[in-house]
Design a protein around this motif. Structure first.
Motif, PDB file in Angstrom:
ATOM      1  N   ASP A 156     -48.545 -35.493 -12.083  1.00  0.00           N
ATOM      2  CA  ASP A 156     -48.965 -36.116 -10.820  1.00  0.00           C
ATOM      3  C   ASP A 156     -47.913 -35.937  -9.732  1.00  0.00           C
ATOM      4  O   ASP A 156     -48.247 -35.716  -8.549  1.00  0.00           O
ATOM      5  N   SER A 157     -46.645 -36.040 -10.107  1.00  0.00           N
ATOM      6  CA  SER A 157     -45.580 -35.862  -9.127  1.00  0.00           C
ATOM      7  C   SER A 157     -45.549 -34.426  -8.602  1.00  0.00           C
ATOM      8  O   SER A 157     -45.406 -34.197  -7.393  1.00  0.00           O
ATOM      9  N   THR A 158     -45.712 -33.467  -9.493  1.00  0.00           N
ATOM     10  CA  THR A 158     -45.716 -32.063  -9.070  1.00  0.00           C
ATOM     11  C   THR A 158     -46.875 -31.782  -8.128  1.00  0.00           C
ATOM     12  O   THR A 158     -46.715 -31.113  -7.092  1.00  0.00           O
ATOM     13  N   TYR A 159     -48.058 -32.311  -8.464  1.00  0.00           N
ATOM     14  CA  TYR A 159     -49.217 -32.084  -7.601  1.00  0.00           C
ATOM     15  C   TYR A 159     -49.036 -32.760  -6.243  1.00  0.00           C
ATOM     16  O   TYR A 159     -49.372 -32.184  -5.200  1.00  0.00           O
ATOM     17  N   ALA A 160     -48.495 -33.975  -6.229  1.00  0.00           N
ATOM     18  CA  ALA A 160     -48.313 -34.698  -4.967  1.00  0.00           C
ATOM     19  C   ALA A 160     -47.348 -33.954  -4.042  1.00  0.00           C
ATOM     20  O   ALA A 160     -47.591 -33.841  -2.833  1.00  0.00           O
ATOM     21  N   ARG A 161     -46.266 -33.432  -4.590  1.00  0.00           N
ATOM     22  CA  ARG A 161     -45.311 -32.693  -3.767  1.00  0.00           C
ATOM     23  C   ARG A 161     -45.931 -31.398  -3.248  1.00  0.00           C
ATOM     24  O   ARG A 161     -45.717 -31.004  -2.098  1.00  0.00           O
TER      25      ARG A 161
ATOM     26  N   LEU B 135     -46.214 -43.027 -24.958  1.00  0.00           N
ATOM     27  CA  LEU B 135     -45.105 -42.775 -24.040  1.00  0.00           C
ATOM     28  C   LEU B 135     -45.085 -41.313 -23.592  1.00  0.00           C
ATOM     29  O   LEU B 135     -44.867 -41.015 -22.407  1.00  0.00           O
ATOM     30  N   ALA B 136     -45.333 -40.396 -24.520  1.00  0.00           N
ATOM     31  CA  ALA B 136     -45.341 -38.971 -24.172  1.00  0.00           C
ATOM     32  C   ALA B 136     -46.437 -38.655 -23.165  1.00  0.00           C
ATOM     33  O   ALA B 136     -46.233 -37.893 -22.212  1.00  0.00           O
ATOM     34  N   VAL B 137     -47.628 -39.252 -23.350  1.00  0.00           N
ATOM     35  CA  VAL B 137     -48.727 -39.023 -22.406  1.00  0.00           C
ATOM     36  C   VAL B 137     -48.387 -39.578 -21.038  1.00  0.00           C
ATOM     37  O   VAL B 137     -48.655 -38.937 -20.001  1.00  0.00           O
ATOM     38  N   ARG B 138     -47.780 -40.766 -20.996  1.00  0.00           N
ATOM     39  CA  ARG B 138     -47.415 -41.360 -19.704  1.00  0.00           C
ATOM     40  C   ARG B 138     -46.368 -40.503 -18.980  1.00  0.00           C
ATOM     41  O   ARG B 138     -46.458 -40.296 -17.759  1.00  0.00           O
ATOM     42  N   ILE B 139     -45.388 -39.985 -19.710  1.00  0.00           N
ATOM     43  CA  ILE B 139     -44.360 -39.152 -19.080  1.00  0.00           C
ATOM     44  C   ILE B 139     -44.977 -37.858 -18.565  1.00  0.00           C
ATOM     45  O   ILE B 139     -44.704 -37.436 -17.431  1.00  0.00           O
ATOM     46  N   ALA B 140     -45.802 -37.225 -19.398  1.00  0.00           N
ATOM     47  CA  ALA B 140     -46.448 -35.979 -18.963  1.00  0.00           C
ATOM     48  C   ALA B 140     -47.329 -36.209 -17.740  1.00  0.00           C
ATOM     49  O   ALA B 140     -47.338 -35.398 -16.799  1.00  0.00           O
ATOM     50  N   THR B 141     -48.058 -37.312 -17.730  1.00  0.00           N
ATOM     51  CA  THR B 141     -48.921 -37.621 -16.586  1.00  0.00           C
ATOM     52  C   THR B 141     -48.094 -37.843 -15.319  1.00  0.00           C
ATOM     53  O   THR B 141     -48.464 -37.374 -14.232  1.00  0.00           O
ATOM     54  N   ALA B 142     -46.973 -38.537 -15.448  1.00  0.00           N
ATOM     55  CA  ALA B 142     -46.116 -38.778 -14.282  1.00  0.00           C
ATOM     56  C   ALA B 142     -45.558 -37.474 -13.731  1.00  0.00           C
ATOM     57  O   ALA B 142     -45.529 -37.252 -12.513  1.00  0.00           O
ATOM     58  N   VAL B 143     -45.119 -36.588 -14.621  1.00  0.00           N
ATOM     59  CA  VAL B 143     -44.555 -35.313 -14.171  1.00  0.00           C
ATOM     60  C   VAL B 143     -45.628 -34.466 -13.479  1.00  0.00           C
ATOM     61  O   VAL B 143     -45.401 -33.893 -12.406  1.00  0.00           O
TER      62      VAL B 143
ATOM     63  N   ARG C 294     -55.193 -28.806  -7.857  1.00  0.00           N
ATOM     64  CA  ARG C 294     -55.659 -30.092  -8.389  1.00  0.00           C
ATOM     65  C   ARG C 294     -56.547 -29.882  -9.610  1.00  0.00           C
ATOM     66  O   ARG C 294     -56.431 -30.603 -10.615  1.00  0.00           O
ATOM     67  N   THR C 295     -57.425 -28.884  -9.549  1.00  0.00           N
ATOM     68  CA  THR C 295     -58.279 -28.592 -10.697  1.00  0.00           C
ATOM     69  C   THR C 295     -57.458 -28.161 -11.893  1.00  0.00           C
ATOM     70  O   THR C 295     -57.664 -28.643 -13.019  1.00  0.00           O
ATOM     71  N   GLN C 296     -56.505 -27.255 -11.680  1.00  0.00           N
ATOM     72  CA  GLN C 296     -55.675 -26.786 -12.787  1.00  0.00           C
ATOM     73  C   GLN C 296     -54.842 -27.908 -13.374  1.00  0.00           C
ATOM     74  O   GLN C 296     -54.721 -28.041 -14.597  1.00  0.00           O
ATOM     75  N   VAL C 297     -54.262 -28.727 -12.501  1.00  0.00           N
ATOM     76  CA  VAL C 297     -53.416 -29.832 -12.968  1.00  0.00           C
ATOM     77  C   VAL C 297     -54.231 -30.831 -13.781  1.00  0.00           C
ATOM     78  O   VAL C 297     -53.782 -31.325 -14.826  1.00  0.00           O
ATOM     79  N   THR C 298     -55.441 -31.124 -13.327  1.00  0.00           N
ATOM     80  CA  THR C 298     -56.286 -32.076 -14.059  1.00  0.00           C
ATOM     81  C   THR C 298     -56.604 -31.575 -15.457  1.00  0.00           C
ATOM     82  O   THR C 298     -56.516 -32.324 -16.447  1.00  0.00           O
TER      83      THR C 298
END
Length: 347
Positions: free
Chosen positions: A103-108, A93-101, A123-127
């Motif tokens: 991905d959302s930050t990068y998309a915006r 659950l923690a990994v899914r929440i972190a991934t959502a946050v 994108r490189t840093q976020v990945t």
């Protein structure tokens, strides 16, 4: 009868509560996603429904399994198994929440930024940040699961006694891996190479497709993948054609006869460039750059918005100008003279 009914009731009730809670969570996230269309966070958080349900159901069963009498002869083993599942599902659950946050930050950021180079850098840093967070959560979860076993605590105490020797051995053995790890972080925050950059490494031209903490993948023009340790990009020189912007300048060379119509070629080059959609219009010129006893070297300079378009422009210019010379000025093509030289006139 009660020994069967009570466990079934607790297990069934836990499943019902879990399903209802998961449905309510998904409903709330869907409504939030419909209200806040400016961010994809709420839609991405819907991926957390399954791990949330596993955490909730496991927590309920772990709390009430003794009172419910679920496998009373193996109550300790059931509690241990539920604890392990709870730790693993909480990490999930923690990994899914972190991934959502993330991905959302990068998309915006990508939606509101016009600079493609900055988008690739983020994108490189976020990945890499996402991979680091995932690795940390997995390690912490694995350590927590091991600590639930009392024998592991004794082993851990004995291992600490020889931590100095083991640390030296592990440091020597993992020197390359640790070097790649720190090189990956250096690449991410040093902005030396980014996902999507066009690079030339070991005389191979390609585009950076993936960057992890330990390796980097370059996709070549012929669809091959070159996998290299990230430490290569911090210790050896390489060409990054996208550094400072994707716009590029390229050259096209011809070897022609000394009688080639240079001025007509300049005019024809401009006509050719106007018919090539990949040409960005920043520059296009032609000049004689060298001469030999048999030929002259003619160079055209062309520009494009990125490496892929530049390749297309160079090929098109080379092909069309050669075709024009063959059709209209064949005498300009290089040839070997076999006649006798003209004698020098006498004064």
């Amino acid at each position: 009868m009660e020994t069967v009914l009570r466990p079934v009731t607790v297990i069934g009730g836990s499943l019902v509560v879990t399903l209802i809670a998961g449905w309510l969570l998904d409903l709330l996230l869907r409504r939030a996603d419909a209200r806040h269309t400016e961010t994809p966070l709420w839609g991405l958080l819907r991926r957390c429904r399954l791990p949330f349900q596993v955490v909730l159901c496991t927590s309920l069963l772990r709390t009430f399994h003794r009172q419910a009498g679920i496998l009373p002869d193996h109550s300790f083993g059931v509690g241990r198994a539920l604890t392990l599942v709870l730790i693993a599902s909480a990490a999930w659950l923690a990994v899914r929440i972190a991934t959502a946050v993330v991905d959302s930050t990068y998309a915006r950021y990508a939606a509101g930024t016009q600079d493609e180079a900055r988008v690739r850098r983020v994108r490189t840093q976020v990945t890499l940040i996402q991979r680091v967070v995932t690795a940390v959560v997995v390690v912490v979860a694995a350590a927590s699961m091991l600590l639930t076993f009392p024998p592991m605590r004794t082993v851990g105490a004995s291992m600490l006694a020889s931590a100095g020797v083991l640390g030296i051995v592990a440091g020597i053995a993992a020197q390359a891996s640790l070097g790649n790890l720190f090189a990956g972080l250096q690449i991410a925050f040093g902005d030396t190479v980014r996902i999507g950059d066009t690079v030339v490494v070991d005389n191979e031209w390609g585009r950076v497709e993936e960057i992890t903490l330990t390796f980097l993948t370059v996709r070549t023009w012929d669809e091959r993948r070159i996998t290299m340790p990230v430490s290569y990009f911090t210790s050896k020189p390489y060409e990054n054609w996208s550094r400072g912007g994707a716009q590029m300048t390229g050259t096209v060379f011809w070897h022609l006869d000394h009688s080639a119509p240079i001025e007509l070629m300049r005019d024809r080059l401009q006509d050719i460039l106007k018919d090539i959609p990949e040409w960005d219009g920043r520059g296009g010129g032609l000049a004689v750059t060298d001469t030999t006893p048999h030929t002259v070297q003619v160079r055209a300079v062309v520009t494009a918005k990125d490496a892929d378009d530049l390749w297309t422009v160079r090929c098109a210019v080379r092909e069309r100008l050669i075709t024009w010379l063959v059709t209209h000025h064949p005498y300009a093509l290089p040839r070997i003279t076999t006649t006798e030289a003209t004698p020098r006139p006498t004064p």
